[in-house]
Design an enzyme around this catalytic site. Structure first.
Site, PDB file in Angstrom:
ATOM      1  N   TYR A  53       5.768   2.355  -0.510  1.00 46.75           N
ATOM      2  CA  TYR A  53       4.535   2.951  -1.039  1.00 46.75           C
ATOM      3  C   TYR A  53       4.721   4.427  -1.393  1.00 46.75           C
ATOM      4  CZ  TYR A  53       2.461  -1.324   0.835  1.00 46.75           C
ATOM      5  OH  TYR A  53       2.153  -2.634   1.102  1.00 46.75           O
TER       6      TYR A  53
ATOM      7  N   TYR B 148      -4.952  -3.461  -1.103  1.00 44.50           N
ATOM      8  CA  TYR B 148      -5.406  -2.636   0.020  1.00 44.50           C
ATOM      9  C   TYR B 148      -4.613  -1.350   0.097  1.00 44.50           C
ATOM     10  CZ  TYR B 148      -1.652  -2.937   3.539  1.00 44.50           C
ATOM     11  OH  TYR B 148      -0.475  -2.771   4.232  1.00 44.50           O
ATOM     12  N   ARG B 149      -3.496  -1.271  -0.640  1.00 40.63           N
ATOM     13  CA  ARG B 149      -2.587  -0.129  -0.492  1.00 40.63           C
ATOM     14  C   ARG B 149      -1.643  -0.216  -1.668  1.00 40.63           C
ATOM     15  NH1 ARG B 149       0.904  -0.071   5.077  1.00 40.63           N
ATOM     16  NH2 ARG B 149       1.992   1.898   4.881  1.00 40.63           N
TER      17      ARG B 149
END
Ligand code: ADP
Length: 525
Positions: free
Chosen positions: A91, A468-469
Site C-alpha cells: 500500500y 477498504y484500503r
C-alpha cells in the site's frame, strides 16, 4: 538528487534540516539516498517510484520532540508523513503520498507501556511490533495472545490505524483497539475516551468515554499523530483446533461462503477464517516456474494439476476454534458437519494444547504467533517479485463472492496475471484480497500491474463495491468512488482537516484527504 519539499527552496530546506537536527539529534535526521531507500515503496507499481519519494526522515524519541518538530513544520509549512514502522507494504511502505514530504518515523518510540493480564490489554507506543509484544508476553509467561498481522514485523499502531487484520478471534484490529493518545498538528496532546480523565483507570477498558468518541477518526486519516494506543488481547485458550477444508472445484467458492456465514454469525467459528484460492495456497509451497513456463495466466488445467499434486483444494477454507477442550470438540463437530455436506470436501484437522505452537506460518498466525511467511508469495513469479493489492469489501454471500472472484479473475487474465487471492471472513462481510504479483525488473509487466488496479476498482465500483484500503497511487481514485451526495463525506473530512491542521502539515493526500494548502495536488501522481 533526493526529492525536496515542493514549497521550499534548497536554502530554506537546508535550514529546516539543521533545525530538525537540533531537536532530535543529527543522527536522527536521515538525508542520504542510501538511508532514504528504506522508506521508498518497494512495491510501487509505477515504472518510476519517484512520485512518492521522501526528502528526509526524522526520528523523534519523545512526545516533546514531536511537538518541537510540529512547531518547525508549522513555521515552514513543511509536509510531514507520520509512520510507526513504515512497513505498509503493498500500500506504499514508508513512502509519503506527496513527493518531498519528510517522513516522521516513530519507531524509536517503542515502549510497551503496560500489559494487564487480568483485564487483558496492552498499551503500546508506535514502534512496538507484533514480534516485540509477542516476545514480551512469552518471556514473562503472560497468558495472553496477540493477534498478529500477516507480516509480524508490522507495527501494532500502524497496522491498527490502517484497519489491518489478523486471523484469531481478535483479528479485526480496529475493533479491538481501546483508547489513544494523539498529538494534533498544533502540538496539543489529547487522550481519547476514558483517557481524558487525568490518571484515568479505565482508558483501555471502555471505548466511548463521555460525549463524542473520536478514536476511529484517527484511522486511515491525517488528523493527528498517534503516540500511544490501547489494544485488547485474547486470553490464551485451553485448547484449539485448526481446520483446513479442501474443496475440489472452482464453483465451490459459492457453497464455501454459504456454509461459513451461518457458522460465523452464530459464533461457532469466531476467528477470521480464510477462503483461499489454490494459487495463493500453492505459493506457500512452490514457485510458478515449477508448474508452468508459459506467459500469461496459469491455465485452469495447470491449476488442477497443482491442486492434485499438492493435495490442496481449488478453494481452501482455514478456520480455527478455541476454548475449553470439550466445547472446542462440540463446536468443531458442528462445523465439520456443515462442511462435509459439500460434495468432495476433505477436512484436515490439527489439534493443539494451550501452549503448543504450530509449525507452518499460516497456522502460527491463527495461534497468535507472528511470522513472515506471507512473503513467500513474492517468490511465486521470480525476478524482483512485488505485489500490489486490490482489496474490495464483499457481502458475505456466495453469489457476491463468486461475482467478485469471476470479474477479477477475468480482468487479471486480460492483463496477464494469475488470480492470486482469497477472502478473509468478517461476520457480515468478507475482505476480498487480490494480490497482483509482478516482476519489477520487467517494465511492461510493472506498468500493466499499475493500470490494472484502477480497472479492478472501477469494475468493483460499477457493481456497488468499494475498497477498504489502497496504495498511495490510487488513494484519490478510491476516495472519489465514495461519491454519495456529490462526495459529501470527503468534503466533511476536508472540513475537519482544515480545522485541525490549518497549515496542512500532516500527511497531505492521505486517504484522498488534502488540506486546503495542497488541494490542487488532488489526483496528481
Ligand atoms: P506497518 O509498519 O505496521 O505496516 P506503518 O507504520 O507503515 O505500518 O503505518 C501505516 C500507515 O498508517 C502510515 O502510512 C500512516 O499513514 C499511518 N500511521 C502509522 N503510524 C501512525 C501514527 N503513529 N500516527 C498517525 N498515522 C500513522
Amino acid at each position: 538528487m533526493n526529492a525536496s519539499p515542493p514549497n521550499l527552496s534548497a536554502v530554506v530546506f537546508a535550514r529546516v534540516l539543521r533545525e530538525l537536527a537540533s531537536v532530535v539529534g543529527a543522527s536522527n535526521v536521515l538525508t542520504t539516498a542510501d538511508r532514504l531507500r528504506e522508506y521508498a515503496d518497494p512495491f510501487t507499481p509505477q515504472p518510476s517510484a519517484r512520485s512518492f519519494e521522501a526528502s528526509a526522515v526524522v526520528l523523534p524519541a519523545t512526545v516533546v520532540e514531536i511537538r518541537e518538530v510540529l512547531k518547525l513544520a508549522r513555521a515552514y509549512r513543511l509536509a510531514l508523513w507520520p509512520v510507526s514502522g513504515g512497513r505498509n507494504f503493498a500500500y506504499g511502505g514508508g513512502a509519503p503520498r506527496l513527493r518531498g514530504s519528510v517522513v516522521l518515523d516513530l519507531k524509536r518510540m517503542n515502549r510497551i507501556i503496560e500489559v494487564d493480564e487480568t483485564l487483558a490489554y496492552a498499551l503500546v507506543e508506535p514502534g512496538v511490533t507484533y514480534f516485540d509484544l509477542y516476545a514480551h508476553l512469552r518471556e514473562r509467561g503472560v497468558k495472553l495472545w496477540v493477534d498478529p498481522a500477516a507480516a509480524g514485523w508490522g507495527s501494532i499502531v500502524g497496522n491498527t490505524l490502517e484497519r489491518g487484520f489478523g486471523y484469531t478471534p481478535y483479528g479485526d484490529h480496529a475493533a479491538h483497539q481501546c483508547g489513544m493518545e494523539v498529538m494534533l498538528a498544533n502540538g496539543e496532546l489529547i487522550r481519547t475516551g476514558m483517557g481524558a480523565i487525568e490518571i484515568g483507570r479505565t482508558w483501555q477498558l471502555y471505548k466511548a468515554g463521555f460525549g463524542p468518541s473520536y478514536d476511529t477518526i484517527f484511522m486511515q486519516s491525517n488528523f493527528g499523530i498517534v503516540t500511544k494506543l490501547g489494544m485488547w488481547l485474547m486470553p490464551r485458550p485451553d485448547a484449539y483446533v485448526i481446520a483446513h477444508v479442501k474443496l475440489p472445484r472452482e464453483a465451490d467458492l459459492e457453497a464455501a461462503v454459504e456454509t461459513l456465514r451461518p457458522l460465523k454469525l452464530d459464533e461457532t467459528i469466531r476467528n477470521h477464517a480464510v477462503i483461499e484460492g489454490a494459487i495463493r495456497h500453492a505459493a506457500g509451497q512452490s514457485a510458478r516456474r515449477d508448474w508452468y513456463g508459459g506467459k500469461g495466466p496459469l491455465p485452469d488445467s495447470v491449476v488442477d494439476q497443482i491442486t492434485a499434486r499438492l493435495d490442496i483444494g481449488r478453494w481452501n477454507v482455514h478456520f480455527a476454534i478455541y476454548g475449553e477442550r470439550g466445547i472446542v470438540e462440540a463446536q468443531l463437530a458442528n462445523a465439520q458437519r456443515a462442511f462435509s455436506r459439500l460434495p468432495g470436501a476433505r477436512i484436515e484437522l490439527h489439534r493443539y494444547a494451550s501452549d503448543a505452537e504450530p509449525v507452518g506460518g499460516a497456522e502460527r498466525n491463527m495461534a497468535g504467533i507472528p511470522s513472515l511467511s506471507a512473503f513467500r508469495m513474492l517468490d511465486w513469479v521470480g525476478g524482483t517479485g512485488m505485489h500490489v493489492d486490490f482489496s474490495p469489501i464483499c457481502p458475505f454471500t456466495g453469489r457476491d463472492a463468486m461475482r467478485q472472484y469471476s470479474v477479477a479473475k477475468a480482468r487479471l487474465a486480460e492483463y496477464g496475471f494469475d488470480y492470486y487471492g482469497g477472502f478473509t471472513a468478517g461476520t457480515r462481510h468478507l475482505h476480498h484480497i487480490v494480490a497482483t504479483i509482478f516482476n519489477r525488473d520487467d517494465a511492461k509487466e510493472t506498468e500493466a500491474a499499475a493500470d490494472l488496479q484502477r480497472v479492478l476498482m472501477s469494475d468493483a465500483r460499477s457493481e456497488g463495491y468499494g475498497v477498504y484500503r489502497t496504495h498511495l497511487a490510487t488513494m484519490d481514485f478510491a476516495a472519489s468512488q465514495y461519491d454519495f451526495n456529490d462526495g459529501a463525506l470527503l468534503k466533511m473530512s476536508e472540513t475537519i482537516k482544515d480545522a485541525l491542521d490549518p497549515d496542512g502539515i500532516l500527511a497531505p493526500g492521505k486517504s484522498g484527504i488534502w488540506p486546503r494548502a495542497w488541494r490542487g495536488r488532488r489526483g496528481s501522481v
